[in-house]
Design an enzyme around this catalytic site. Sequence first.
Site, short mmCIF file in Angstrom:
data_model
loop_
_atom_site.label_atom_id
_atom_site.label_comp_id
_atom_site.label_asym_id
_atom_site.label_seq_id
_atom_site.Cartn_x
_atom_site.Cartn_y
_atom_site.Cartn_z
N ASP A 113 0.85 -1.19 0.00
CA ASP A 113 0.00 0.00 0.00
C ASP A 113 0.89 1.24 0.00
O ASP A 113 1.77 1.38 0.85
CB ASP A 113 -0.90 -0.02 1.24
CG ASP A 113 -1.99 1.04 1.17
OD1 ASP A 113 -2.29 1.53 0.07
OD2 ASP A 113 -2.54 1.36 2.24
N HIS A 120 -3.76 13.75 1.10
CA HIS A 120 -3.97 12.80 2.20
C HIS A 120 -2.76 12.78 3.13
O HIS A 120 -2.91 12.82 4.36
CB HIS A 120 -4.21 11.39 1.64
CG HIS A 120 -4.25 10.34 2.71
ND1 HIS A 120 -5.30 10.20 3.58
CD2 HIS A 120 -3.34 9.39 3.07
CE1 HIS A 120 -5.05 9.21 4.43
NE2 HIS A 120 -3.87 8.69 4.15
N GLU A 184 -10.50 3.76 3.83
CA GLU A 184 -9.59 4.49 2.94
C GLU A 184 -9.93 4.08 1.52
O GLU A 184 -9.78 2.91 1.16
CB GLU A 184 -8.12 4.15 3.25
CG GLU A 184 -7.67 4.72 4.59
CD GLU A 184 -6.17 4.60 4.84
OE1 GLU A 184 -5.62 5.45 5.56
OE2 GLU A 184 -5.54 3.66 4.31
N GLU A 186 -9.22 3.73 -2.23
CA GLU A 186 -7.97 3.65 -2.99
C GLU A 186 -8.22 2.94 -4.33
O GLU A 186 -9.24 2.31 -4.53
CB GLU A 186 -6.90 2.88 -2.21
CG GLU A 186 -6.72 3.37 -0.77
CD GLU A 186 -5.47 2.83 -0.10
OE1 GLU A 186 -4.58 2.30 -0.80
OE2 GLU A 186 -5.40 2.94 1.14
N ASP A 218 -9.15 0.20 2.20
CA ASP A 218 -8.16 -0.21 3.20
C ASP A 218 -8.67 0.19 4.58
O ASP A 218 -8.31 1.23 5.13
CB ASP A 218 -6.82 0.47 2.88
CG ASP A 218 -5.73 0.10 3.85
OD1 ASP A 218 -5.85 -0.95 4.50
OD2 ASP A 218 -4.75 0.86 3.96
N ARG A 222 -7.88 3.72 13.62
CA ARG A 222 -6.99 4.87 13.81
C ARG A 222 -6.39 4.94 15.21
O ARG A 222 -5.28 5.47 15.36
CB ARG A 222 -7.75 6.17 13.52
CG ARG A 222 -8.28 6.29 12.11
CD ARG A 222 -7.19 6.15 11.07
NE ARG A 222 -7.72 6.32 9.72
CZ ARG A 222 -6.99 6.19 8.63
NH1 ARG A 222 -5.69 5.88 8.71
NH2 ARG A 222 -7.53 6.35 7.44
N GLN A 225 -3.63 2.38 15.17
CA GLN A 225 -2.59 2.91 14.29
C GLN A 225 -1.74 3.97 14.98
O GLN A 225 -0.50 3.92 14.94
CB GLN A 225 -3.23 3.52 13.02
CG GLN A 225 -2.23 4.07 12.02
CD GLN A 225 -2.92 4.67 10.79
OE1 GLN A 225 -4.13 4.58 10.63
NE2 GLN A 225 -2.14 5.27 9.90
N LYS A 238 -4.27 -2.11 10.20
CA LYS A 238 -4.74 -2.20 8.82
C LYS A 238 -4.79 -3.63 8.29
O LYS A 238 -5.31 -3.86 7.20
CB LYS A 238 -3.83 -1.36 7.91
CG LYS A 238 -4.11 0.12 8.06
CD LYS A 238 -3.02 0.95 7.48
CE LYS A 238 -3.33 2.43 7.64
NZ LYS A 238 -4.34 2.90 6.70
N THR A 242 -8.88 -5.84 4.08
CA THR A 242 -8.78 -4.86 2.99
C THR A 242 -9.69 -5.38 1.89
O THR A 242 -9.51 -6.50 1.41
CB THR A 242 -7.33 -4.77 2.47
OG1 THR A 242 -6.47 -4.43 3.55
CG2 THR A 242 -7.20 -3.71 1.38
N GLU A 343 -9.89 12.20 7.98
CA GLU A 343 -9.73 13.52 7.37
C GLU A 343 -11.07 14.27 7.35
O GLU A 343 -11.13 15.47 7.65
CB GLU A 343 -9.22 13.38 5.94
CG GLU A 343 -7.82 12.81 5.83
CD GLU A 343 -7.53 12.42 4.40
OE1 GLU A 343 -7.01 13.27 3.64
OE2 GLU A 343 -7.83 11.26 4.02
O1 LIG Z 1 0.71 9.32 8.04
C1 LIG Z 1 0.79 8.18 8.54
O2 LIG Z 1 1.49 7.94 9.50
C2 LIG Z 1 -0.01 7.05 7.98
C3 LIG Z 1 -0.99 7.17 7.08
C4 LIG Z 1 -1.74 5.97 6.66
O3 LIG Z 1 -2.89 5.76 7.05
C5 LIG Z 1 -1.03 4.91 5.87
C6 LIG Z 1 -1.73 4.39 4.66
O4 LIG Z 1 -2.48 3.41 4.70
C7 LIG Z 1 -1.36 5.02 3.38
C8 LIG Z 1 -2.47 5.57 2.55
O5 LIG Z 1 -3.53 4.95 2.44
O6 LIG Z 1 -2.29 6.63 1.92
CA LIG Z 2 -4.11 2.83 2.90
MG LIG Z 3 -6.28 -2.72 5.12
#
Ligand SMILES: O=C(O)/C=C/C(=O)CC(=O)CC(=O)O
Ligand SMILES: [Ca+2]
Ligand SMILES: [Mg+2]
Length: 397
Positions: A113, A120, A184, A186, A218, A222, A225, A238, A242, A343
Site C-alpha cells: 500500500d 492525504h 480508505e 484507494e 483499506d 486509527r 494505528q 490495517k 482490505t 480527514e
Molecule cells: O501518516 C501516517 O502515519 C499514515 C498514514 C496511513 O494511514 C497509511 C496508509 O495506509 C497510506 C495511505 O492509504 O495513503
Molecule cells: Ca491505505
Molecule cells: Mg487494510
Amino acid sequence: MPVPEGSGFGVHNLPYGVFSQRGELPRVGVAIGEQVLDLAELASSGLLADRRWFAAGSLNAFMAAGRAVWQPTRDRVITLLTDMSYRDEVEPALYPMSDVELHMPFEVADYVDFYSSREHATNLGRILRPGGEPLLPNWTRLPVGYHGRAGTVVPSGTPIVRPRGQRKGEPEPVFGPTAKLDVEAEVGFVIGVPSALGRPVSTGAFRDHVFGFVLVNDWSARDIQAWEYQPLGPFLAKSFATSVSPWVVPVDALGAARVRPPEQDPEPLPYLRCDEPWGLDLTLRIELNGQVVSRPPFAGMYWTAPQQLAHATANGAALRTGDLMASGTVSGPRREQRGSLIELTWNGTEPLELPDGTKRVFLEDGDTVRVTATAPSPDVDPIGFGDVIGTVYPSPA
Ligand SMILES: O=C(O)/C=C/C(=O)CC(=O)CC(=O)O
Ligand SMILES: [Ca+2]
Ligand SMILES: [Mg+2]
C-alpha cells in the site's frame, strides 16, 4: 448487446471477474451491462482459445499469460459481443449479474500500500504529528509505501468485524475493540506477469506486467494505528481486512482516462521518471449507509502507478502474479474530496452530518460503506469497477 445506461460495463470496459451460479464451480467471466459472460463456457464451445485460463476459480493463470494473450482475448470478446453472427452461440453463456455470486477475482500474492496523495499525506501528517512538517523530506523523492497482509484482502461484501487491539490509555495502554474504525478509498493495480529476482522493472515496462486495476477499501483502526505505527509503520491497524472490487478493469480499458499527472517538483531521480502520462481521471465515491460523503479525484495523485511499480522493484525485488499494489488513500484538495473519515471529521473533532440527519465521527457497528468509481470511456457510458461494499459487525464478545 443491450447495455443499460449507467451500468459502467459497456463494451469499452469488459472487466474480468470470477463468478459462480448456485451449486456450480467458480469460473472466469466478463461483465457486460447487467450480465456476466461466461468465458469458460465460450472456451468449451470453441469460441475462445484456451479453457484452462477460464475454467478456474481465479484470474491468476490468465493474468500470468501476458499481453500476447490478454490483447487477442479482449479483441475476441469484443467481436463475440458485437458481431450479430455469434449471437445464438453467445447468448446461452450470458447470466444476469443478479443471479450469480461474485468471488475474490484473483489470489493475492503480496500486498503493498502506497501513500501517494499529497493531500492525504499532508492531512494525516497534520493530524498524527501536529507541530511538525506534515510531509517528511522523503515524500516528494519517492513513493512511500508499506507491506500489508495479502491473506486478509477480501472481496466486496465480506463482513468487516470490528478489530480489537491495543491503544494508548492513561496511565496504561488498553486492549479492546477499536473506537476509531475508518475507511480508505484507494485504487490498486494487479500484477499479471512476474519479474525475475534481481531485475528491476522500469516505468516503461508497466504494461508488460500489469493486468488491470481494482478499487480498494483499506479499512483502518486509527486508535490502534496512532499507538503502534512508530517507527515501522502500519501493522495491526490495517491488517484485519482490505476489501477489493469484484471486477478487474484491464489496463487497455483505461486509455480514455489517461491524463497528465501533477507536475513533480523536485524532479524525481531517473529510475522514477516516466515519459507517458499515467495519471488516471477516475472519480471515486464513498457512500456511508447509502449517503454520499466524499468524491475523491484520482487524477490528482502525485505518484503514478508506473512510478510505484518501478520503485517497488528498484532493489531487485521480484514481482509475482497476483501482487496487489494500492495507491494509498485518494484525497483531493477540497473537504468533500477526502478519502477517509479521519480527514473528513479531522480525527473525530468535526462530526460529519449525513443528509439523513445522522452524525458520524468514525464507523459504528451496522454501518455499510460502499466505494465506487467511474472513469471516462470512448463511449457515453463511463467505465465502472462495481462496488466495494463492507458492513461493520461488532467485535466478538
Ligand atoms: O501518516 C501516517 O502515519 C499514515 C498514514 C496511513 O494511514 C497509511 C496508509 O495506509 C497510506 C495511505 O492509504 O495513503
Ligand atoms: Ca491505505
Ligand atoms: Mg487494510
